[in-house]
Enzyme design. Sequence first.
Site, PDB file in Angstrom:
ATOM      1  N   GLU A 157       0.801  -1.225   0.000  1.00 22.57           N
ATOM      2  CA  GLU A 157       0.000   0.000   0.000  1.00 22.57           C
ATOM      3  C   GLU A 157       0.838   1.282   0.000  1.00 22.57           C
ATOM      4  OE1 GLU A 157      -2.850  -0.315   3.179  1.00 22.57           O
ATOM      5  OE2 GLU A 157      -3.604  -2.238   2.464  1.00 22.57           O
ATOM      6  N   ASN A 198       1.991  -5.101  -3.246  1.00 19.30           N
ATOM      7  CA  ASN A 198       0.636  -5.479  -2.866  1.00 19.30           C
ATOM      8  C   ASN A 198      -0.171  -4.238  -2.512  1.00 19.30           C
ATOM      9  OD1 ASN A 198      -1.162  -7.779  -2.181  1.00 19.30           O
ATOM     10  ND2 ASN A 198      -1.077  -6.955  -0.100  1.00 19.30           N
ATOM     11  N   HIS A 235     -10.284  -6.240  -1.952  1.00 18.73           N
ATOM     12  CA  HIS A 235     -11.318  -6.021  -0.942  1.00 18.73           C
ATOM     13  C   HIS A 235     -12.487  -5.348  -1.675  1.00 18.73           C
ATOM     14  CE1 HIS A 235      -8.692  -7.284   2.258  1.00 18.73           C
ATOM     15  NE2 HIS A 235      -7.792  -6.374   1.933  1.00 18.73           N
ATOM     16  N   GLU A 265      -5.967 -10.831  -1.023  1.00 18.16           N
ATOM     17  CA  GLU A 265      -6.705 -10.583   0.223  1.00 18.16           C
ATOM     18  C   GLU A 265      -8.208 -10.527  -0.057  1.00 18.16           C
ATOM     19  OE1 GLU A 265      -5.209  -7.239   2.457  1.00 18.16           O
ATOM     20  OE2 GLU A 265      -3.115  -7.643   1.897  1.00 18.16           O
ATOM     21  N   ASP A 267     -11.990 -10.436  -0.263  1.00 18.61           N
ATOM     22  CA  ASP A 267     -13.259 -10.547   0.445  1.00 18.61           C
ATOM     23  C   ASP A 267     -14.252  -9.628  -0.266  1.00 18.61           C
ATOM     24  OD1 ASP A 267     -12.505  -7.974   1.481  1.00 18.61           O
ATOM     25  OD2 ASP A 267     -11.795  -8.866   3.341  1.00 18.61           O
TER      26      ASP A 267
END
Length: 359
Positions: A157, A198, A235, A265, A267
Amino acid sequence: MRLSTSLLAAAGAVPLATAQLHELAVKAGLQYFGAATDTPGFREREPYPESYSQYDAILEDPKEFGQTTPTNGQKWLFVEPEPGVFNFTEGDYVADLANRTNKILRCHALVWHSQLAPWVETTEWTKEGLREAIVRHITEVAGYYRGRCAHWDVLNEALDEDGTYRKSVFYNVLGEEYIRLAFETAAKVDPEAKLYYNDYGIERPASVKTAGAVRLVKMLKDAGIKIDGVGMQAHLHADNHPSEADLINTIGMYKEVVKEVAFTELDVRIKVPVDEQKLQWQSECYQKVVGACVKTKDVCVGITIWDFYDPFSWVPHVFPGNGASLLWFEDFSKHPAYDGMVNYFGELIEAQGGNATCS
């Protein structure tokens, strides 16, 4: 139209009752389907000790999940809480689990602006002092796990929402240099690991943040510094998510600059209350990620969901009014998205000429 249970059975596919995500992902040509996990007794997991036994049985099943990532245990806050003082207890929990259950271990994350030990942000850094701290941290952490991590999120990030560099303590002192330093050091310390950048919000092809990620990778490549992959955190939102075509196009953009990508990651959060329509949207979103990765399997190596059990999710704590973002409800019944992915994997396998059976 996704394949129904009867159609899957007629095609010789693994029936829904026995099909599991990792075995189907491998059959479809991916390296893994995995789930991240945290340390028992901590953070979101703390209130639910009665769930651990059933949770562990699902997580450890090699047919369900062939890969795992520590959600927190390898972050700076936990591994170097004081300058030069290292504690690998939490990271070892997941690394040992991966070894015991023969899972691929994806390690996360060496340099990140968040979940830093307080001393990192309160120190009045000189450039030389911060360089030394970064090199020491990566040398100790990546060195400790050397040979065990198939992938490392070296940098997490580093971009702001507009695609420019985030004004973190690292950037404010060293500028772009800290990015080069992090990847150079990681490559020296653990040369066999795949090194990743990432980030979240880099899944859509028209996003300025996606363009920023491409620029960051090109900067490293132009400097002759090793970077192997881009991790799309993914996400996502049930009611507003990228199309499969958009995801494929974005992966194509990264393919121009790196050898591999992964959904790291995943979701898909739902605005509560949960209802049938929202669960359907969620299922469609999960299937689009599966389709995009399988259809670009020459570059997309796998999919990791950010834990799998709703009570252990970070989402409700960070995004009030959202929840049910994973694949298992609190009572361990499965979201419709689970069967949706199983069915779509079967369809994709059949389209590739396979019979969707797994050994």
